[in-house]
Design a protein around this motif. Structure first.
Motif, short mmCIF file in Angstrom:
data_model
loop_
_atom_site.label_atom_id
_atom_site.label_comp_id
_atom_site.label_asym_id
_atom_site.label_seq_id
_atom_site.Cartn_x
_atom_site.Cartn_y
_atom_site.Cartn_z
N ALA A 169 0.85 -1.20 0.00
CA ALA A 169 0.00 0.00 0.00
C ALA A 169 0.88 1.25 0.00
N VAL A 170 0.68 2.10 -1.01
CA VAL A 170 1.45 3.34 -1.09
C VAL A 170 0.55 4.57 -0.94
N MET A 171 -0.76 4.36 -1.07
CA MET A 171 -1.71 5.46 -0.92
C MET A 171 -3.00 4.93 -0.30
N ARG A 172 -3.69 5.81 0.42
CA ARG A 172 -5.01 5.49 0.95
C ARG A 172 -6.01 6.50 0.39
N VAL A 173 -7.14 5.99 -0.05
CA VAL A 173 -8.15 6.86 -0.65
C VAL A 173 -9.51 6.58 -0.02
N GLU A 174 -10.38 7.58 -0.07
CA GLU A 174 -11.75 7.40 0.43
C GLU A 174 -12.66 7.02 -0.73
N ASP A 175 -13.51 6.03 -0.47
CA ASP A 175 -14.48 5.59 -1.47
C ASP A 175 -15.66 4.97 -0.73
N PRO A 176 -16.73 5.73 -0.55
CA PRO A 176 -17.88 5.23 0.24
C PRO A 176 -18.56 4.02 -0.39
N ASP A 177 -18.30 3.76 -1.67
CA ASP A 177 -18.93 2.62 -2.34
C ASP A 177 -18.17 1.31 -2.10
N LYS A 178 -17.00 1.40 -1.48
CA LYS A 178 -16.20 0.21 -1.25
C LYS A 178 -15.86 0.06 0.22
N GLU A 179 -15.63 -1.20 0.63
CA GLU A 179 -15.28 -1.49 2.02
C GLU A 179 -13.85 -1.06 2.30
N ASP A 180 -13.60 -0.78 3.57
CA ASP A 180 -12.23 -0.47 3.98
C ASP A 180 -11.30 -1.63 3.65
N ASP A 181 -10.05 -1.29 3.37
CA ASP A 181 -9.00 -2.25 3.06
C ASP A 181 -9.21 -2.96 1.73
N THR A 182 -10.06 -2.41 0.87
CA THR A 182 -10.21 -2.95 -0.48
C THR A 182 -9.23 -2.23 -1.39
N VAL A 183 -8.60 -2.97 -2.29
CA VAL A 183 -7.66 -2.36 -3.24
C VAL A 183 -8.47 -1.61 -4.29
N ALA A 184 -8.26 -0.28 -4.34
CA ALA A 184 -9.03 0.55 -5.28
C ALA A 184 -8.35 0.67 -6.63
N VAL A 197 6.18 -14.79 -4.19
CA VAL A 197 6.10 -13.40 -4.63
C VAL A 197 7.52 -12.88 -4.93
N ILE A 198 7.70 -12.35 -6.15
CA ILE A 198 8.98 -11.73 -6.49
C ILE A 198 8.86 -10.20 -6.51
N ARG A 199 7.61 -9.72 -6.64
CA ARG A 199 7.35 -8.29 -6.50
C ARG A 199 5.89 -8.08 -6.14
N PRO A 200 5.61 -7.47 -4.98
CA PRO A 200 4.21 -7.24 -4.60
C PRO A 200 3.58 -6.15 -5.49
N SER A 201 2.26 -6.17 -5.57
CA SER A 201 1.54 -5.15 -6.31
C SER A 201 1.56 -3.84 -5.53
N MET A 202 1.85 -2.73 -6.22
CA MET A 202 1.83 -1.42 -5.59
C MET A 202 0.41 -0.86 -5.77
N VAL A 203 -0.29 -0.59 -4.66
CA VAL A 203 -1.74 -0.33 -4.77
C VAL A 203 -2.19 0.87 -3.93
N GLN A 204 -3.38 1.32 -4.28
CA GLN A 204 -4.14 2.27 -3.46
C GLN A 204 -5.17 1.46 -2.67
N VAL A 205 -5.33 1.80 -1.40
CA VAL A 205 -6.23 1.04 -0.53
C VAL A 205 -7.31 1.97 0.02
N VAL A 206 -8.54 1.48 0.04
CA VAL A 206 -9.67 2.25 0.54
C VAL A 206 -9.58 2.39 2.06
N SER A 207 -9.75 3.63 2.53
CA SER A 207 -9.77 3.89 3.98
C SER A 207 -10.76 5.02 4.22
#
Length: 208
Positions: A169-184, A197-207
């Motif tokens: 997780a490199v960013m956290r975003v708000e999204d009322p349509d999605k549950e917390d800790d969901t990859v947006a 795993v040789i490289r994890p996915s770099m993602v935004q996570v709903v918070s």
């Protein structure tokens, strides 16, 4: 065999030998005392006592010789086991190197057709942008197939529950349509090779 086990075995054998040697020394001392006192005893009684003492000393010496022989056999056996282990370790290292070389050779062999296609694309003179783009897409597809053949897998991220074992997780975003800790959103794809795993996915996570 671990060194501390060998040291413990050696220590016990040496301790037993010391105890046997002490018994011999005590027996010889007792024999000398008996000899000194034999002047006051009857000659026959002194001779019988001396013979018995001598037999006991000889028996103890025999036991010491047996222990020495047993100790030497154990030392020889430990040396053989150590040599066998060293040989096994060298063989294992050599086999790992050979396996690694074969895997690398096979992967490079799989990549050769892709290299050929890149060389052809770069050498071709064309003003047809659409045809050139189609050729690049074909090479890209071929490249994906080669990597997949060698065990590469894409890590699913978007819409998945955040998992630190697979996602970074490199960013956290708000999204009322999605549950917390969901990859947006997936900012960079992650990959596994044969389940690792040789490289994890770099993602935004709903918070929210």
């Amino acid at each position: 065999m671990p060194s501390f086990i060998k040291d413990e075995m050696k220590k016990k054998d040496e301790q037993k030998l010391e105890e046997m040697q002490q018994e011999i020394d005590e027996a010889e001392a007792a024999q000398e005392d008996a000899a000194e006192g034999s002047e006051e005893e009857a000659p026959e009684e002194a001779a019988v006592a001396d013979a018995a003492m001598q037999e006991e000393i000889e028996a103890l010496k025999g036991q010491v010789d047996g222990l020495n022989k047993d100790l030497q056999e154990k030392k020889d056996r430990l040396l053989r086991l150590q040599a066998d282990f060293d040989n096994f370790r060298r063989r294992s290292a050599k086999e790992r190197e050979e396996i690694s070389a074969v895997v690398t050779q096979n992967f490079c062999k799989d990549m050769l057709p892709l290299l050929d296609n890149f060389e052809r694309a770069m050498a071709a003179e064309t003003k047809d942008v659409e045809a050139f783009q189609k050729g690049v897409e074909m090479i890209f597809t071929q490249f994906q197939e080669i990597l997949k053949k060698n065990g590469l897998e894409h890590i699913e991220a978007i819409g998945q529950k955040f998992d630190p074992n697979f996602h970074q997780a490199v960013m956290r975003v708000e999204d009322p349509d999605k549950e917390d800790d969901t990859v947006a959103q997936e900012l960079q794809k992650g990959y596994m090779v044969k389940g690792r795993v040789i490289r994890p996915s770099m993602v935004q996570v709903v918070s929210n």
